[in-house]
Design an enzyme around this catalytic site. Sequence first.
Site, PDB file in Angstrom:
ATOM      1  CG  HIS A  79      35.644  50.431  47.226  1.00  0.00           C
ATOM      2  ND1 HIS A  79      35.432  49.298  47.894  1.00  0.00           N
ATOM      3  CD2 HIS A  79      36.329  49.786  47.033  1.00  0.00           C
ATOM      4  CE1 HIS A  79      35.079  48.484  47.801  1.00  0.00           C
ATOM      5  NE2 HIS A  79      35.657  48.237  47.097  1.00  0.00           N
ATOM      6  CD  GLU A  81      32.092  54.160  48.551  1.00  0.00           C
ATOM      7  OE1 GLU A  81      31.147  53.014  48.438  1.00  0.00           O
ATOM      8  OE2 GLU A  81      33.635  53.345  48.225  1.00  0.00           O
ATOM      9  CB  CYS A 117      31.298  47.133  49.289  1.00  0.00           C
ATOM     10  SG  CYS A 117      32.713  48.070  51.275  1.00  0.00           S
ATOM     11  CB  CYS A 120      32.011  51.428  51.857  1.00  0.00           C
ATOM     12  SG  CYS A 120      33.844  51.310  50.924  1.00  0.00           S
TER      13      CYS A 120
END
Length: 162
Positions: A79, A81, A117, A120
């Site tokens: 991801h 992040e 999510c 993250c």
Amino acid sequence: MARVDKINYYLDIAQTVAERGTCLRRNFGAIIVQNDSIIATGYNGSPRGRVNCSDRGVCTREKLNIPRGQRYELCRSVHAEANCIISAARNEMMGAELFLAGLDAKTGEINGDVEPCSMCKRLIINAGIERVYVRKTPSEYKIFDVNSWIENDDSLEGSEGY
């Protein structure tokens, strides 16, 4: 011409970073800002050295009709992040802000109905980041106070994420 406000300035940059994403479903860009300086950027894509979904032409999660927020172990991507946090030194992230923008990979439209999510969120908490700004529209955004993620621990219930 009106001058863009500072938050949308950083969200514009995060949105440009998202254009580097390699996901066939959604592309995200993230930047970490500390004391008005960008200290790291990240976008979602396969780990270094692995083939990206955009190069393979197939998304396993899409092929299996897996809804967003589920079965991330089947996803090739890291991801935005997480990639952003990986690229920054922790002492620079303490008290920083993270700016996140998402785009639908097929249409290029802003995907504003998102939040990090659960994985993250844990990374953001441990990095010491204080606030997360998520682009909703070209000029609107949501603000998440990271302390609220600690106080209202959603890991006990799960999280949709993106």
